[in-house]
Structures are given as C-alpha cells and as structure tokens.
Design an enzyme around this catalytic site. Sequence first.
Site, PDB file in Angstrom:
ATOM      1  N   GLU A  44     -22.834  -1.746 -17.413  1.00 30.90           N
ATOM      2  CA  GLU A  44     -21.692  -2.360 -16.728  1.00 30.90           C
ATOM      3  C   GLU A  44     -20.496  -2.623 -17.645  1.00 30.90           C
ATOM      4  O   GLU A  44     -20.024  -3.754 -17.757  1.00 30.90           O
ATOM      5  CB  GLU A  44     -22.134  -3.663 -16.037  1.00 30.90           C
ATOM      6  N   GLU A  77     -30.469   2.054  -9.882  1.00 29.29           N
ATOM      7  CA  GLU A  77     -30.861   0.704  -9.440  1.00 29.29           C
ATOM      8  C   GLU A  77     -30.759   0.573  -7.917  1.00 29.29           C
ATOM      9  O   GLU A  77     -30.238  -0.421  -7.391  1.00 29.29           O
ATOM     10  CB  GLU A  77     -29.979  -0.368 -10.118  1.00 29.29           C
TER      11      GLU A  77
HETATM   12  C1  XIL Z   1     -31.274  -8.288 -12.760  1.00 34.23           C
HETATM   13  C2  XIL Z   1     -32.780  -8.482 -12.658  1.00 34.23           C
HETATM   14  O1  XIL Z   1     -33.280  -7.740 -11.596  1.00 34.23           O
HETATM   15  C3  XIL Z   1     -33.085  -9.933 -12.472  1.00 34.23           C
HETATM   16  O2  XIL Z   1     -34.490 -10.152 -12.460  1.00 34.23           O
HETATM   17  C4  XIL Z   1     -32.412 -10.762 -13.541  1.00 34.23           C
HETATM   18  O3  XIL Z   1     -32.561 -12.081 -13.211  1.00 34.23           O
HETATM   19  C5  XIL Z   1     -30.933 -10.462 -13.623  1.00 34.23           C
HETATM   20  O4  XIL Z   1     -30.731  -9.076 -13.773  1.00 34.23           O
HETATM   21  N1  XIL Z   1     -27.453  -4.875 -12.577  1.00 34.23           N
HETATM   22  C6  XIL Z   1     -28.257  -4.600 -13.669  1.00 34.23           C
HETATM   23  C7  XIL Z   1     -29.580  -5.231 -13.799  1.00 34.23           C
HETATM   24  O5  XIL Z   1     -27.905  -3.733 -14.469  1.00 34.23           O
HETATM   25  O6  XIL Z   1     -29.959  -5.447 -15.128  1.00 34.23           O
HETATM   26  C8  XIL Z   1     -29.667  -6.516 -13.015  1.00 34.23           C
HETATM   27  O7  XIL Z   1     -31.026  -6.940 -13.054  1.00 34.23           O
HETATM   28  C9  XIL Z   1     -29.183  -6.307 -11.602  1.00 34.23           C
HETATM   29  C10 XIL Z   1     -27.751  -5.868 -11.588  1.00 34.23           C
END
Ligand code: XIL
Length: 371
Positions: free
Chosen positions: A174, A282
């Site tokens: 990000e 994701e």
């Molecule tokens: C999230 C996880 O799923 C959670 O368990 C944690 O509390 C916070 O992070 N974008 C990303 C991920 O790149 O690393 C994030 O994951 C969700 C959004």
Amino acid sequence: MRRNRRIFRSRAGGVAVVIVLSASSLVSCGPTASSPVPVPACTTACELGQLGRDRGITIGAAVTADGLRDPAYAAAVLQNFNAVTTEIDMKWRVVHPTSDSWVWAGADAVVDFASRHSLPVRGHTLVWGKESANPSWLVGTTSPAAFRSAVLSAITTEVGRYAGRVQRWDVVNEPFTSDGNELDHNVFYQRMGPDYIEQALRTAHAADPSAGLWINESGLELGTSRADNFIAMAAALVARGVPLQGIGIQAHRLTSSVIQPGRLASVVRRLRALGLQVAITELDVPTGPTRSESDQVDVDRQIAGECLDGGCTEITTWGVSDGATWLDQPANRADLPALEAFPVPTRPLLLDTAYRPKAAYRAVADVLRAH
Ligand code: XIL
C-alpha cells in the site's frame, strides 16, 4: 494487534467442524504425490486448488498460525488452495515488536506448514506505511540514518531467514494514499525519501536473489487514474532495473462500487506488458443489505475472469472461510467506515463457516475451468 490476534484465535477456535471421511465421498485432491504429508481427503469442497494446479494458476489463501492449529482449518487450506500468504504473522508489529527482538514462532509455523505440504508462500509484508501496522519503536526512530538502517537490516534478516522457503514477498504494501493517486507520505517516505521502495526491493533482492519481489496495492482493480499512476510508477522502477517481479492487486471490495467491465483486465495487461506478473492478492467481497450473495457471485466471477483474461497468475483470498475474516473484527471495522454498510457477519469468502463451498466458490471454479 494483540487484541486482534485474540479475537482471531477465538473465532478460529470456535469453528467446530467434523470432517466425515466416507469412502464413497472421497475425491482425490491436493498434492498427495509430491507432498510428504498426506493431504486430507476431500469431502464437499476441493477442486479450486486442483483446477489452479492443472492450469498453472496459484490459488492462495491468507492464513494465520493460530488458524492452522485447528485441524479443520488446516484441512480446508490443503483441500482448496495451492498456496498461502501470511495474513499477520510476518508483519513487523508481530514479528519484530522491539528494535532488538524477533518473535518467529507464528511466521515459522506458517512456513513450516507450507514447506511440509509443498505449498508456495507469499510473505506478507515487509514495508507497510500504515502507521498502526508498524511497531512503535520503528515509528519512534526519528533519525533518518537510524531509521533507514533499521528498515534495511530488518528486511535482510526476515528475507534471509526464509530464503528458499518463501517464494514471493510483498516487499512494499500500500505505497499509495488510501484512495488517492500518489505515494503516501508515510513514515518510510518521510525518513528514507521517495525512493524507499527501490531501496527496499534492492535490499530484499540481495537477501534472497531467487525470491519474487512484489508491490501490493489496493483499488487498482477499478482501473481509474489511481491505477494509471501506479502503473507509471511500476514502469519507472522496471526501467531503472529495480528487482521487481510483480504487482499485487488486493481487491478488497469494501464498497458497492462497480468495476467497469474490462477495466481490471486492462490493468493486468498493461502491467504484464511491462514484464511483470500480476496477482489478485487479497480477494474478499463482503455481503450485507446492499450486496446479496448472488451479487457476491457476480463480483467474484468478474474479478477472477478479468484477472485470468488479462494474464494474471494468482488469485488469493484474504482468509480461508467466512468463519474468520478480518472484516468481522471490531478493531479493523473501527478503521474502515465503509464497513457500516456490511454488518457482521460479512461472509466475504468462498467457503462458508463450515468450510463448504459457496456459490462464489463454484463461480470461481467455473472461471478456472473455462481458462
Ligand atoms: C489485516 C489483517 O487481515 C488483520 O488480521 C489485521 O488486524 C490487520 O491487517 N490490506 C492488507 C492486509 O494489506 O495486510 C490487511 O490485513 C488488510 C488490508
């Protein structure tokens, strides 16, 4: 983060599933021939990972070490996916909580599980600008020289530890502002300068020259000016010979906004034209009053279809089943106002709380079959 982990554990632990193995219902699935540990036989779901294997497409799930302690969760991973991403166990708040300590237990557990079952691992993540994602010692390191040295040495340590066992890294996560068109002026940008991405990639490459190095970003699937600028940034890195193998498109569909048909495929093609690999990294599509399960099917079908049409090589879902999703955790919801439209349970994934395939699972399987 501690609080999140507890919630996650109790959710995962609360899912009680009995896998009934009856000879007539068994379908062979998973890498049984090559894997030293037998993959549990399939019950209802299983074909997704196998369809991916047959087509050379990585079908991954983000997993946690806590989750993998539950045999039903571990079985569902082996039956339905052919790769894993570390959902939380490699984030620096978890793995590198103080400047002089590393806590490897969770990351090791995920990597060991994957190695035992011949599943490739996407290591997630090294450099993530989101302030709440970073350990306070790092954010509190204000001297640019000390900060740079701490970041590059942490990359060297983590990538070096898993050399040969983690095949792909989300080196930078990000880098853009959450919904803008340019680099976020996060703590890495402020202390290391705008070329922090290049520094991170070069350092990761030195630590494991065989690992694929990726940048992971949200919102690119919409194909708007955000994607245009992101592609321009990737092109500049490639032109300078920076070791970058791929771009991850997160595809958390947390609003009901529609991806205009063809936009995602076009983003994937433009990145492929730069010589980069592209993955959906994701995927999750929450449901609620404004998005029915059948809408979810359409969104998953469109994303999987355009991803493969454009030439992407991986589709990873952000979690294993509806029983444990970050979108249902209070701490994350507090951070994401858009989720007010999607009350808990959001049921955003392809397997239901009992690890049964949902309509969206079958839609993605159909997309794979057609490719
Ligand atoms: C999230 C996880 O799923 C959670 O368990 C944690 O509390 C916070 O992070 N974008 C990303 C991920 O790149 O690393 C994030 O994951 C969700 C959004």
